[in-house]
Scaffold this motif. Structure first.
Motif, PDB file in Angstrom:
ATOM      1  N   UNK A 175       1.431  32.521 -14.742  1.00 40.22           N
ATOM      2  CA  UNK A 175       0.365  33.390 -14.254  1.00 40.22           C
ATOM      3  C   UNK A 175       0.670  34.864 -14.249  1.00 40.22           C
ATOM      4  N   UNK A 176       1.791  35.277 -14.839  1.00 45.57           N
ATOM      5  CA  UNK A 176       2.102  36.705 -14.886  1.00 45.57           C
ATOM      6  C   UNK A 176       1.042  37.462 -15.673  1.00 45.57           C
ATOM      7  N   UNK A 177       0.526  38.521 -15.086  1.00 42.24           N
ATOM      8  CA  UNK A 177      -0.436  39.388 -15.776  1.00 42.24           C
ATOM      9  C   UNK A 177       0.264  40.504 -16.539  1.00 42.24           C
ATOM     10  N   UNK A 178       1.493  40.830 -16.135  1.00 39.05           N
ATOM     11  CA  UNK A 178       2.314  41.856 -16.785  1.00 39.05           C
ATOM     12  C   UNK A 178       3.752  41.348 -16.761  1.00 39.05           C
ATOM     13  N   UNK A 179       4.474  41.532 -17.869  1.00 39.07           N
ATOM     14  CA  UNK A 179       5.898  41.212 -17.917  1.00 39.07           C
ATOM     15  C   UNK A 179       6.702  42.499 -17.827  1.00 39.07           C
ATOM     16  N   UNK A 180       7.664  42.535 -16.906  1.00 37.70           N
ATOM     17  CA  UNK A 180       8.544  43.691 -16.734  1.00 37.70           C
ATOM     18  C   UNK A 180       9.969  43.303 -17.121  1.00 37.70           C
ATOM     19  N   UNK A 181      10.636  44.224 -17.840  1.00 41.69           N
ATOM     20  CA  UNK A 181      12.018  44.020 -18.257  1.00 41.69           C
ATOM     21  C   UNK A 181      12.883  45.231 -17.873  1.00 41.69           C
ATOM     22  N   UNK A 182      13.473  45.262 -16.674  1.00 43.59           N
ATOM     23  CA  UNK A 182      14.501  46.279 -16.403  1.00 43.59           C
ATOM     24  C   UNK A 182      15.688  46.048 -17.340  1.00 43.59           C
ATOM     25  N   UNK A 217      -0.335  37.320 -24.830  1.00 44.97           N
ATOM     26  CA  UNK A 217      -1.533  38.058 -24.478  1.00 44.97           C
ATOM     27  C   UNK A 217      -1.426  38.837 -23.191  1.00 44.97           C
ATOM     28  N   UNK A 218      -0.216  39.369 -22.893  1.00 42.15           N
ATOM     29  CA  UNK A 218      -0.025  40.149 -21.674  1.00 42.15           C
ATOM     30  C   UNK A 218       0.704  41.449 -22.004  1.00 42.15           C
ATOM     31  N   UNK A 219       0.476  42.510 -21.224  1.00 39.99           N
ATOM     32  CA  UNK A 219       1.246  43.741 -21.424  1.00 39.99           C
ATOM     33  C   UNK A 219       2.717  43.516 -21.110  1.00 39.99           C
ATOM     34  N   UNK A 220       3.568  44.262 -21.795  1.00 38.88           N
ATOM     35  CA  UNK A 220       5.008  44.227 -21.570  1.00 38.88           C
ATOM     36  C   UNK A 220       5.482  45.633 -21.213  1.00 38.88           C
ATOM     37  N   UNK A 221       6.306  45.725 -20.166  1.00 34.38           N
ATOM     38  CA  UNK A 221       6.879  46.994 -19.724  1.00 34.38           C
ATOM     39  C   UNK A 221       8.398  46.863 -19.771  1.00 34.38           C
ATOM     40  N   UNK A 222       9.039  47.713 -20.564  1.00 32.44           N
ATOM     41  CA  UNK A 222      10.496  47.660 -20.705  1.00 32.44           C
ATOM     42  C   UNK A 222      11.073  49.023 -20.329  1.00 32.44           C
TER      43      UNK A 222
END
Length: 289
Positions: free
Chosen positions: A169-176, A209-214
């Motif tokens: 159910x993640x709407x956005x994936x974050x990668x520190x 199909x979700x935004x990715x933030x790295x």
């Protein structure tokens, strides 16, 4: 909420833990002043990237989660009304450590943590010396502004991690992240490595199909130049923001989580998954005999 304002903090670090924490807090406040609702810090932001060597003294950097750093960040989160994603060196018990990210909601509530699942062991990245692989499984966090999934650095290279977190159910994936170039490398190798790193993560955005933030660190540490290049991708791999390779940057970028519906219906990868055929993925390798 459909429109979510993402603050990314790409910065250099030094050997003084308190100063790194204060610097990060200042950048969180700057991002919040620019309208950020969710702020993501880079991997292990409270220190230099100590995994370049195997040194038992570095275990002194570990701390409990929740603990002193999350306590400081909960105050900032509540004051600024922002969600904070904070990557820390977790001391779980004597002799037991994890590479862990804590998530704090916009009211200052500690929501929980994700422990890095994939642990590298390469020249300059001796993480297996320090970190026990995560045992909490993949995680999503229901924050004030979005339901988010958090993975950490080396997890970036594994489509299974992104897929499972998205299916949860993640709407956005974050990668520190903390990744860089060896200072002796040629430019062609540098370009190839960065492009591969960015491409694999943009592919996670497309496939799920979700935004990715790295969010990566920047600056020289020992024999490594951390390559920065933090970025945000929309759900079809289009770059919405890309940082430089050399400069510290605190930037706020708008993403629209409602676009997931459009991309997933026009490109119905989830609909067409053949889950009945995927059992072999749990094997280490598939021998013909």
């Amino acid at each position: 909420m459909a429109i979510v304002k993402i603050g990314t903090v790409q910065m250099s670090c030094n050997a003084d833990k308190p100063s790194n924490i204060q610097k990060s807090i200042a950048q969180i406040r700057e991002a919040a002043a620019k309208g950020a609702q969710i702020v993501c810090l880079q991997e292990l932001f409270t220190s230099l990237y100590f995994c370049d060597v195997e040194d038992h003294d570095n275990f002194l950097l570990g701390e409990a989660i929740p603990g002193p750093t999350t306590d400081a960040l909960t105050t900032v989160a509540a004051e600024c009304n922002v969600v904070i994603i904070a990557s820390l060196f977790e001391k779980r018990a004597n002799g037991l450590y994890h590479n862990t990210t804590a998530v704090i909601d916009a009211d200052g509530k500690y929501l929980g943590k994700y422990r890095k699942m994939h642990i590298p062991d390469d020249p300059g990245y001796y993480e297996k010396f320090y970190f026990t692989p995560g045992d909490l499984g993949y995680k999503v966090f229901k924050t004030k502004y979005a339901t988010i999934g958090v993975l950490i650095c080396w997890d970036q290279w594994y489509p299974e991690a992104a897929r499972i977190t998205s299916l949860m159910g993640a709407e956005i994936l974050f990668y520190p992240t903390a990744i860089g170039w060896a200072t002796h490398q040629d430019e062609a190798t540098n370009v190839e490595q960065y492009n591969a790193w960015q491409t694999i993560q943009r592919s996670h955005a497309i496939a799920n199909g979700v935004p990715v933030v790295s969010v990566n660190r920047v600056g020289y540490e020992a024999d490594m130049k951390f390559w920065g290049g933090s970025f945000i991708s929309n759900p079809f791999g289009t770059l919405l923001y890309k940082a430089s390779h050399d400069e510290e940057e605190t930037v706020v970028t708008e993403i629209d989580t409602e676009k997931t519906e459009r991309y997933r219906t026009h490109w119905p990868f989830l609909r067409d998954r053949r889950i009945d055929s995927y059992a072999p993925i749990t094997k280490r390798y598939i021998d013909e005999d």
